[in-house]
Design an enzyme around this catalytic site. Structure first.
Site, mmCIF file in Angstrom:
data_model
loop_
_atom_site.group_PDB
_atom_site.id
_atom_site.type_symbol
_atom_site.label_atom_id
_atom_site.label_comp_id
_atom_site.label_asym_id
_atom_site.label_seq_id
_atom_site.Cartn_x
_atom_site.Cartn_y
_atom_site.Cartn_z
ATOM 1 N N GLU A 190 0.853 -1.191 0.000
ATOM 2 C CA GLU A 190 0.000 0.000 0.000
ATOM 3 C C GLU A 190 0.889 1.241 0.000
ATOM 4 O OE1 GLU A 190 -3.835 1.968 2.321
ATOM 5 O OE2 GLU A 190 -2.881 0.176 3.139
ATOM 6 N N LYS B 90 -2.887 -14.167 19.036
ATOM 7 C CA LYS B 90 -3.342 -13.961 17.659
ATOM 8 C C LYS B 90 -4.854 -14.054 17.521
ATOM 9 C CE LYS B 90 1.103 -15.728 16.241
ATOM 10 N NZ LYS B 90 1.879 -16.880 15.767
ATOM 11 N N ASP C 7 6.482 -11.731 13.922
ATOM 12 C CA ASP C 7 5.407 -12.642 13.543
ATOM 13 C C ASP C 7 4.198 -11.797 13.162
ATOM 14 O OD1 ASP C 7 3.346 -14.496 13.348
ATOM 15 O OD2 ASP C 7 4.045 -15.698 15.041
ATOM 16 N N HIS D 182 -5.071 8.958 -2.616
ATOM 17 C CA HIS D 182 -4.801 7.606 -3.107
ATOM 18 C C HIS D 182 -4.622 7.595 -4.625
ATOM 19 C CE1 HIS D 182 -5.058 4.447 0.040
ATOM 20 N NE2 HIS D 182 -5.506 5.462 0.758
#
Length: 355
Positions: free
Chosen positions: A38, A169, A245, A340
């Site tokens: 991005e 997680k 991670d 953008h």
């Protein structure tokens, strides 16, 4: 046996900043690596970084706490036996701390939180793990703890080395309540004139948007201890660049953005209560990760844990830069989409090769 190279997936990476940061964990003007597809993220965080350099002290960072957790699961014949086991764990914590000291060079057991559900006993152990994020370290320690607890003959049986009360997680409330990872707050006080010149907004617009979008909008969406615009964007980019991670952005992105209008300007803060990061361990041996951590100053000879705290502080400051920039853009109709289109179709400053 031939050495077989591991296939790699290339992610565009750019160094953004420098960001002006101050605090016990990190001090100075420091550029940060962000790995992302991005591309508008680089100039957006860069805009927040430029603003930070125009404020005395820049972004102030406070590391409130640090720990890694693993919850183990025991089974019992009934709730009474499970409860007796929980009381034994609490009363013999010193013995369990000695077990961990013998099982690990770096892990230290600091807390144990038992929870009884029917005939099941969950025990959430919390450890300090030095400069490592500590996933494997605490699992090894938990193995040793379970073995010792089962040897007490209280009637408990093995259930699982991980009982989901950790919580790893997954978006849960327990991490924010009891702590997991590095708990960091980054904040800044922006003068009114700087808001206008550097971000094209004002304090009232920013406060209104934080309340209406981040707080109310997140509440009706059912967010769990989370009220922010896009912490996950900056976290993933930083995690990929520094060998973390990446799945830990699930809990890492649970955080709260807060804003307050003051006579002197806008107080703006980002609270990240469970940043799971480390500067040693799996993934940190890769050449590009070594280079990035060294450039960030996270390879210095410091007291145990100081490099990881420095990294956590830099991540929190980066999150604030990106959050501030995005929210400022959203106070103006059409600015976000226009940015953008412009940035993704051109080659703005901040893209790879552009600094």
């Amino acid at each position: 046996m031939k050495n077989v190279s591991t296939p790699s997936t290339l992610v565009p990476t750019s160094w953004v900043g420098p960001i002006r940061v101050s605090g016990d964990a990190v001090e100075g003007e420091i550029s940060v690596p962000l790995a992302t597809y991005e591309s508008p993220l680089w100039p957006s965080v860069g805009r927040g970084a430029r603003v930070s350099r125009q404020v005395e002290g820049g972004i102030k960072v406070v590391v409130l706490g640090e720990r890694m957790t693993r919850s183990v699961l025991f089974s019992a014949p009934d709730a009474a036996v499970a409860h007796a086991g929980a009381l034994a764990v609490q009363s013999r914590l010193g013995e369990l701390q000695d077990v961990v000291a013998q099982a690990s060079r770096f892990a230290q057991l600091i807390e144990a939180h038992p929870e009884v559900v029917g005939n099941l006993l969950f025990v959430r152990f919390a450890f300090t793990t030095g400069d490592a994020s500590g996933h494997n370290m605490v699992t090894g320690a938990a193995d040793a703890l379970m073995e010792r607890i089962l040897s007490w003959g209280t009637g408990l049986g093995y259930g699982s080395i991980s009982g989901n009360y950790c919580s790893d997680k997954k978006a849960t409330a327990v991490n924010g309540i009891l702590g997991r990872g590095r708990n960091v707050v980054a904040d800044i006080l922006l003068p009114h004139d700087l808001l206008a010149s550097g971000l094209r907004t004002d304090a009232r617009k920013m406060v209104d948007l934080v309340v209406r979008k981040n707080l109310v909008g997140s509440t009706i969406a059912g967010a769990i201890r989370s009220a922010n615009a896009h912490y996950a964007n900056m976290l993933l980019a930083f995690y990929l660049a520094t060998g973390q991670d990446a799945a830990n952005i699930v809990e890492g992105s649970q955080g709260i953005t807060f804003a307050e209008e003051r006579p002197e300007g806008l107080y703006f803060s980002c609270t990240l209560p469970h940043l799971i990061v480390g500067t040693v361990g799996n993934g940190k041996h890769l050449p590009h990760v070594e280079h990035n951590l060294a450039r960030l100053g996270c390879r210095e000879q410091r007291e145990t844990g100081a490099n990881a705290r420095r990294l956590a502080g830099l991540i929190a400051a980066t999150v604030l830069c990106g959050e501030l920039s995005l929210l400022a853009a959203q106070t103006n109709p059409g600015e976000l989409m226009a940015a953008h289109h412009r940035l993704e179709r051109g080659t703005p400053e901040g893209t790879p090769g552009g600094g």
